[in-house]
Design a protein around this motif. Sequence first.
Motif, PDB file in Angstrom:
ATOM      1  N   SER A 101     -25.806  80.669 -10.375  1.00 29.27           N
ATOM      2  CA  SER A 101     -26.593  80.284  -9.198  1.00 29.27           C
ATOM      3  C   SER A 101     -25.702  80.242  -7.968  1.00 29.27           C
ATOM      4  N   TRP A 102     -26.342  80.185  -6.797  1.00 35.01           N
ATOM      5  CA  TRP A 102     -25.605  80.051  -5.541  1.00 35.01           C
ATOM      6  C   TRP A 102     -24.932  78.681  -5.458  1.00 35.01           C
ATOM      7  N   ASP A 103     -25.449  77.708  -6.204  1.00 34.93           N
ATOM      8  CA  ASP A 103     -24.927  76.341  -6.168  1.00 34.93           C
ATOM      9  C   ASP A 103     -23.862  76.073  -7.223  1.00 34.93           C
ATOM     10  N   GLN A 104     -23.495  77.062  -7.981  1.00 30.95           N
ATOM     11  CA  GLN A 104     -22.524  76.897  -9.064  1.00 30.95           C
ATOM     12  C   GLN A 104     -21.198  76.384  -8.500  1.00 30.95           C
ATOM     13  N   LYS A 105     -20.659  75.315  -9.076  1.00 27.76           N
ATOM     14  CA  LYS A 105     -19.443  74.671  -8.552  1.00 27.76           C
ATOM     15  C   LYS A 105     -18.149  75.183  -9.184  1.00 27.76           C
ATOM     16  N   VAL A 106     -18.206  75.612 -10.440  1.00 31.32           N
ATOM     17  CA  VAL A 106     -17.005  76.090 -11.123  1.00 31.32           C
ATOM     18  C   VAL A 106     -17.285  77.459 -11.741  1.00 31.32           C
ATOM     19  N   PRO A 107     -16.272  78.325 -11.811  1.00 34.53           N
ATOM     20  CA  PRO A 107     -16.480  79.630 -12.437  1.00 34.53           C
ATOM     21  C   PRO A 107     -16.686  79.477 -13.940  1.00 34.53           C
ATOM     22  N   ILE A 108     -17.582  80.283 -14.479  1.00 31.72           N
ATOM     23  CA  ILE A 108     -17.855  80.254 -15.913  1.00 31.72           C
ATOM     24  C   ILE A 108     -17.567  81.640 -16.476  1.00 31.72           C
ATOM     25  N   PRO A 109     -16.570  81.743 -17.373  1.00 29.76           N
ATOM     26  CA  PRO A 109     -16.238  83.060 -17.925  1.00 29.76           C
ATOM     27  C   PRO A 109     -17.352  83.577 -18.828  1.00 29.76           C
ATOM     28  N   MET A 110     -17.395  84.889 -18.954  1.00 33.50           N
ATOM     29  CA  MET A 110     -18.327  85.521 -19.873  1.00 33.50           C
ATOM     30  C   MET A 110     -17.779  85.383 -21.291  1.00 33.50           C
ATOM     31  N   ARG A 111     -18.670  85.443 -22.262  1.00 29.03           N
ATOM     32  CA  ARG A 111     -18.259  85.408 -23.662  1.00 29.03           C
ATOM     33  C   ARG A 111     -18.187  86.838 -24.189  1.00 29.03           C
ATOM     34  N   PRO A 112     -17.154  87.164 -24.947  1.00 27.14           N
ATOM     35  CA  PRO A 112     -17.034  88.513 -25.496  1.00 27.14           C
ATOM     36  C   PRO A 112     -18.217  88.859 -26.404  1.00 27.14           C
ATOM     37  N   ASN A 113     -18.600  90.119 -26.401  1.00 31.22           N
ATOM     38  CA  ASN A 113     -19.648  90.670 -27.262  1.00 31.22           C
ATOM     39  C   ASN A 113     -21.014  90.060 -27.024  1.00 31.22           C
ATOM     40  N   VAL A 114     -21.264  89.570 -25.814  1.00 34.66           N
ATOM     41  CA  VAL A 114     -22.574  89.055 -25.433  1.00 34.66           C
ATOM     42  C   VAL A 114     -23.151  90.007 -24.390  1.00 34.66           C
ATOM     43  N   VAL A 115     -24.433  90.332 -24.516  1.00 36.59           N
ATOM     44  CA  VAL A 115     -25.120  91.172 -23.537  1.00 36.59           C
ATOM     45  C   VAL A 115     -25.709  90.252 -22.477  1.00 36.59           C
ATOM     46  N   TYR A 116     -25.352  90.470 -21.215  1.00 38.23           N
ATOM     47  CA  TYR A 116     -25.819  89.641 -20.108  1.00 38.23           C
ATOM     48  C   TYR A 116     -26.831  90.395 -19.260  1.00 38.23           C
ATOM     49  N   LYS A 117     -27.902  89.733 -18.909  1.00 33.60           N
ATOM     50  CA  LYS A 117     -28.857  90.296 -17.954  1.00 33.60           C
ATOM     51  C   LYS A 117     -28.476  89.735 -16.591  1.00 33.60           C
ATOM     52  N   ILE A 118     -28.226  90.618 -15.639  1.00 33.96           N
ATOM     53  CA  ILE A 118     -27.807  90.156 -14.321  1.00 33.96           C
ATOM     54  C   ILE A 118     -28.685  90.771 -13.235  1.00 33.96           C
ATOM     55  N   ARG A 119     -28.615  90.164 -12.064  1.00 38.35           N
ATOM     56  CA  ARG A 119     -29.328  90.663 -10.887  1.00 38.35           C
ATOM     57  C   ARG A 119     -28.308  90.847  -9.777  1.00 38.35           C
ATOM     58  N   VAL A 120     -28.238  92.054  -9.248  1.00 33.61           N
ATOM     59  CA  VAL A 120     -27.358  92.347  -8.124  1.00 33.61           C
ATOM     60  C   VAL A 120     -28.236  92.516  -6.895  1.00 33.61           C
ATOM     61  N   SER A 121     -28.067  91.650  -5.921  1.00 38.04           N
ATOM     62  CA  SER A 121     -28.913  91.685  -4.731  1.00 38.04           C
ATOM     63  C   SER A 121     -28.499  92.805  -3.786  1.00 38.04           C
ATOM     64  N   LEU A 122     -29.472  93.556  -3.334  1.00 39.51           N
ATOM     65  CA  LEU A 122     -29.248  94.561  -2.298  1.00 39.51           C
ATOM     66  C   LEU A 122     -29.836  94.090  -0.970  1.00 39.51           C
ATOM     67  N   TRP A 123     -30.147  92.824  -0.884  1.00 37.67           N
ATOM     68  CA  TRP A 123     -30.697  92.198   0.316  1.00 37.67           C
ATOM     69  C   TRP A 123     -31.956  92.920   0.773  1.00 37.67           C
ATOM     70  N   ASN A 124     -32.414  92.617   1.953  1.00 40.26           N
ATOM     71  CA  ASN A 124     -33.606  93.287   2.475  1.00 40.26           C
ATOM     72  C   ASN A 124     -33.228  94.701   2.900  1.00 40.26           C
ATOM     73  N   THR A 125     -33.973  95.666   2.379  1.00 43.81           N
ATOM     74  CA  THR A 125     -33.653  97.062   2.659  1.00 43.81           C
ATOM     75  C   THR A 125     -34.941  97.816   2.948  1.00 43.81           C
ATOM     76  N   SER A 126     -34.943  98.592   4.013  1.00 48.30           N
ATOM     77  CA  SER A 126     -36.066  99.462   4.326  1.00 48.30           C
ATOM     78  C   SER A 126     -35.475 100.800   4.752  1.00 48.30           C
ATOM     79  N   PHE A 127     -35.938 101.883   4.136  1.00 50.04           N
ATOM     80  CA  PHE A 127     -35.341 103.184   4.388  1.00 50.04           C
ATOM     81  C   PHE A 127     -36.389 104.263   4.137  1.00 50.04           C
ATOM     82  N   VAL A 128     -36.413 105.278   4.950  1.00 50.35           N
ATOM     83  CA  VAL A 128     -37.306 106.424   4.765  1.00 50.35           C
ATOM     84  C   VAL A 128     -36.497 107.544   4.125  1.00 50.35           C
ATOM     85  N   PHE A 129     -36.905 107.963   2.935  1.00 47.18           N
ATOM     86  CA  PHE A 129     -36.234 109.061   2.237  1.00 47.18           C
ATOM     87  C   PHE A 129     -36.992 110.353   2.544  1.00 47.18           C
ATOM     88  N   PRO A 130     -36.358 111.268   3.251  1.00 41.35           N
ATOM     89  CA  PRO A 130     -37.040 112.524   3.583  1.00 41.35           C
ATOM     90  C   PRO A 130     -37.375 113.339   2.332  1.00 41.35           C
TER      91      PRO A 130
END
Length: 135
Positions: A53-82
Motif C-alpha cells: 500500500s501507499w501507507d506501508q511503513k517498512v519494506p517487506i521482501p518477497m518470498r521465493p517461489n511465490v507468484v505475486y499479482k501486482i498492479r503497476v500504475s500508468l496514471w491517467n493516460t489519454s492518447f489517440v493511436f492513429p
Amino acid sequence: NRIKSKIEQGKINKEFDEKRQRQDFAVRLSDVHPDGTSQLVQDGIQRMRWRLSWDQKVPIPMRPNVVYKIRVSLWNTSFVFPTNHRLRLSISSSNHPRFEANPNTGVPLSMEDGTTIIAQNTVYHDATIPATFGT
C-alpha cells in the motif's frame, strides 16, 4: 480514420514468480508506428518491497517461489493511436535513468555500494492466470 483510446488510472496486472526478494517491475506503454519506430506513451514502476500500500511503513521482501499479482500504475493516460499503429507493452526490472536502478540486494537504494544481483523474472499469462490492462 483514428482510433481513440482513453485509459483512466490505467494499471497493468501481472502475475510474477520472483527468485529475488526485493525486485522492481517497470512497465512501458508505447505507440509503435508502421515503420517500427516507437513512441513512449506512459510508464510506471512497482517496487515490490513496497507493494502492499501507499501507507506501508517498512519494506517487506518477497518470498521465493511465490507468484505475486501486482498492479503497476500508468496514471491517467489519454492518447489517440492513429490507424495502422500498434501498442507495445514492455515489462522489465528497470527503467533507468527514469527510475533509480534497484541492485536487488535488499539494501536501501540510498545506501547501495555497487553490488548487484541479476533479476530472474517470469511473467505468467495464460487462461488460468490472465494479464489485464485497465482500471
